[in-house]
Design a protein around this motif. Structure first.
Motif, PDB file in Angstrom:
ATOM      1  N   HIS A 217      62.514  31.660  53.797  1.00 56.16           N
ATOM      2  CA  HIS A 217      62.152  30.518  52.951  1.00 56.16           C
ATOM      3  C   HIS A 217      63.552  29.375  53.142  1.00 56.16           C
ATOM      4  CE1 HIS A 217      59.436  33.159  50.163  1.00 56.16           C
ATOM      5  NE2 HIS A 217      58.830  32.237  51.112  1.00 56.16           N
ATOM      6  N   ALA A 218      64.600  29.692  53.170  1.00 54.81           N
ATOM      7  CA  ALA A 218      65.793  29.060  53.462  1.00 54.81           C
ATOM      8  C   ALA A 218      65.826  28.280  54.876  1.00 54.81           C
ATOM      9  CB  ALA A 218      67.035  29.673  53.152  1.00 54.81           C
ATOM     10  N   MET A 219      65.569  29.146  55.826  1.00 51.92           N
ATOM     11  CA  MET A 219      65.266  28.274  56.944  1.00 51.92           C
ATOM     12  C   MET A 219      64.399  27.193  57.067  1.00 51.92           C
ATOM     13  SD  MET A 219      66.187  31.438  59.950  1.00 51.92           S
ATOM     14  CE  MET A 219      65.369  32.706  59.347  1.00 51.92           C
ATOM     15  N   ILE A 220      63.219  27.446  56.586  1.00 48.85           N
ATOM     16  CA  ILE A 220      61.901  26.487  56.585  1.00 48.85           C
ATOM     17  C   ILE A 220      62.348  25.249  55.723  1.00 48.85           C
ATOM     18  CG2 ILE A 220      59.422  26.244  55.979  1.00 48.85           C
ATOM     19  CD1 ILE A 220      59.098  29.123  56.666  1.00 48.85           C
ATOM     20  N   SER A 221      63.099  25.663  54.493  1.00 52.02           N
ATOM     21  CA  SER A 221      63.477  24.391  53.688  1.00 52.02           C
ATOM     22  C   SER A 221      64.503  23.480  54.784  1.00 52.02           C
ATOM     23  CB  SER A 221      64.110  24.797  52.610  1.00 52.02           C
ATOM     24  OG  SER A 221      63.253  25.480  51.722  1.00 52.02           O
ATOM     25  N   ALA A 222      65.392  24.293  55.438  1.00 51.44           N
ATOM     26  CA  ALA A 222      66.336  23.588  56.114  1.00 51.44           C
ATOM     27  C   ALA A 222      65.412  22.643  57.198  1.00 51.44           C
ATOM     28  CB  ALA A 222      67.433  24.544  56.665  1.00 51.44           C
ATOM     29  N   ALA A 223      64.549  23.298  57.655  1.00 51.62           N
ATOM     30  CA  ALA A 223      63.837  22.477  58.752  1.00 51.62           C
ATOM     31  C   ALA A 223      63.085  21.266  58.216  1.00 51.62           C
ATOM     32  CB  ALA A 223      62.900  23.428  59.625  1.00 51.62           C
ATOM     33  N   THR A 224      62.630  21.315  56.760  1.00 53.52           N
ATOM     34  CA  THR A 224      61.528  20.352  56.200  1.00 53.52           C
ATOM     35  C   THR A 224      62.252  19.160  55.411  1.00 53.52           C
ATOM     36  OG1 THR A 224      60.868  22.090  54.741  1.00 53.52           O
ATOM     37  CG2 THR A 224      59.739  21.586  56.712  1.00 53.52           C
ATOM     38  N   THR A 225      63.478  19.620  54.596  1.00 55.60           N
ATOM     39  CA  THR A 225      64.143  18.932  53.772  1.00 55.60           C
ATOM     40  C   THR A 225      64.719  17.534  54.331  1.00 55.60           C
ATOM     41  OG1 THR A 225      64.312  20.989  52.440  1.00 55.60           O
ATOM     42  CG2 THR A 225      65.719  18.873  52.023  1.00 55.60           C
ATOM     43  N   PRO A 226      64.500  16.454  53.918  1.00 58.78           N
ATOM     44  CA  PRO A 226      65.219  14.982  54.470  1.00 58.78           C
ATOM     45  C   PRO A 226      66.476  15.059  53.989  1.00 58.78           C
ATOM     46  CG  PRO A 226      63.525  14.536  52.786  1.00 58.78           C
ATOM     47  CD  PRO A 226      63.244  16.132  52.870  1.00 58.78           C
ATOM     48  N   LYS A 227      67.233  14.090  54.629  1.00 61.38           N
ATOM     49  CA  LYS A 227      68.683  13.832  54.370  1.00 61.38           C
ATOM     50  C   LYS A 227      69.537  14.994  54.107  1.00 61.38           C
ATOM     51  CE  LYS A 227      67.041   9.459  52.237  1.00 61.38           C
ATOM     52  NZ  LYS A 227      66.546   9.071  51.299  1.00 61.38           N
ATOM     53  N   ILE A 228      69.713  15.944  54.994  1.00 64.00           N
ATOM     54  CA  ILE A 228      70.648  16.993  54.822  1.00 64.00           C
ATOM     55  C   ILE A 228      71.233  17.169  56.318  1.00 64.00           C
ATOM     56  CG2 ILE A 228      69.735  18.342  53.066  1.00 64.00           C
ATOM     57  CD1 ILE A 228      68.288  19.958  55.206  1.00 64.00           C
ATOM     58  N   ASP A 229      71.176  16.003  57.089  1.00 62.00           N
ATOM     59  CA  ASP A 229      71.777  15.976  58.550  1.00 62.00           C
ATOM     60  C   ASP A 229      73.228  16.479  58.380  1.00 62.00           C
ATOM     61  OD1 ASP A 229      72.123  15.784  61.239  1.00 62.00           O
ATOM     62  OD2 ASP A 229      72.600  13.382  61.039  1.00 62.00           O
TER      63      ASP A 229
END
Ligand code: NAD
Length: 314
Positions: A217-229
């Protein structure tokens, strides 16, 4: 979305790939099968056997990919002490090769499976992302070096990057090598066959054990959440468990009665580890869903190797 996963046939890579196809995404996976097992993958994953250092293969597989999950790595701390050059070649060299390809093909985002091992021994057990890394093993050094390369190449080439410092993941499908097996599958296997469990040191050393689905779940959120570059996140359970208490939980869920041997060798590793997961909670809406005991029970129910009596005898 079109995803590319390196290390796709591994423990975490296969769980991630299978989840993504269930969610309706297109997934291409690469793995050299040094430890991975492609039979764990859904037939909907487009799988290719290959090396993460193979530039032409990466170039062709990355066409039209929106996001890369980079998981391919050599993953054993004790093995890294014996073969640091191999760990540097795969974990650092492979990462640089992949980032060059991502840059040149124009991939938008790379999510990297880093490790809580980069922290090493710290004065306090609860680890925040801004603690100064003190990697002890060549494995930990290779993961930290890879983080630096990913963030540097990404920032200079406009590829978004997210590094996840995963703590001790466990769950069904974890590879059990003959030597240096991860602690949870090896304890479960020995408990189920009433074999021998060896504990290094006094058993007071603690780790943060996180269930595989929570990592996915964390990996998928990391792929899709904006503005966390360019950000780094801890991914753990936020709980600390000693080896002695882990053993107790394993005995409770299996009902096994293995022989337990304390070898009194200082294990030379990191003494205490617990992920501070507040940053991931705030930015990725990360919330671990499975505690250790429930995770152990689910692992026992679902793990095909643990449930295969013939493999249990080896
Ligand atoms: P794993 O060994 O099951 O997966 C790694 C995969 O990479 C294997 O399938 C292996 O065959 C493949 N691989 C190795 N060298 C390769 C190469 N040169 N080219 C292509 N593929 C190659 O391990 P895992 O537990 O699934 O770990 C996945 C990633 O997560 C790793 O990068 C690891 O460092 C990281 N990580 C895992 C944990 C954990 O507790 N499982 C904790 C922290 C970080």
């Amino acid at each position: 979305m079109n995803y590319f996963i390196t290390g796709a046939a591994g423990f975490l890579g296969s769980a991630l790939a299978n989840r993504l196809v269930v969610e309706g995404h297109h997934v291409r996976g690469l793995d050299d099968l040094s430890t991975g097992d492609p039979t764990k993958l859904s037939p909907d994953v487009f799988f290719t056997r290959g090396d993460v250092n193979d530039r032409p293969k990466l170039w062709s597989m990355l066409q039209d990919i929106d996001c890369i999950f980079h998981l391919a790595a050599r993953v054993s701390v004790p093995e890294s002490i014996l073969y640091p050059r191999d760990y540097n070649h795969v974990n650092v060299g492979g990462t640089v090769t992949l980032m060059e390809a991502a840059r040149d093909v124009g991939v938008k985002r790379v999510v990297f499976a880093s490790s809580g091992a980069v922290y090493g021994n710290q004065k306090i057990a609860s680890l925040k992302e801004d603690a100064e890394p003190k990697p002890r093993s060549p494995y930990a050094v290779s993961k930290l070096s890879a983080e630096y390369y990913i963030r540097s190449i990404g920032a200079l080439a406009n590829v978004d990057t997210v590094c996840l410092r995963i703590f001790n993941a466990f769950g069904p499908g974890q590879h059990i090598p003959a030597a240096h097996a991860p602690v949870i599958p090896s304890f479960l296997r020995q408990a189920l066959r009433n074999g021998t469990i060896v504990i290094n040191g006094d058993g007071g050393q603690t780790r943060d054990y996180v269930y595989v689905d929570d990592v996915v779940h964390a990996m998928i959120s990391a792929a899709t959440t904006p503005k966390i570059d360019n950000m780094i996140f801890n991914i753990g359970s936020g709980q600390e468990t000693s080896i002695k208490n882990l053993l107790k939980a394993v005995l409770d869920v299996t009902g096994g009665r293995p022989q337990v041997v304390y070898n009194n060798k200082a294990d030379g590793g990191v003494r205490h580890m617990r992920a501070d997961i507040n940053l991931a909670a705030n930015k990725l809406s990360y919330k671990p869903s499975m505690d250790l005991e429930a995770g152990l029970r689910t692992t026992l129910e679902r793990d095909q190797i643990l449930n295969n009596p013939r493999q249990n005898e080896t």
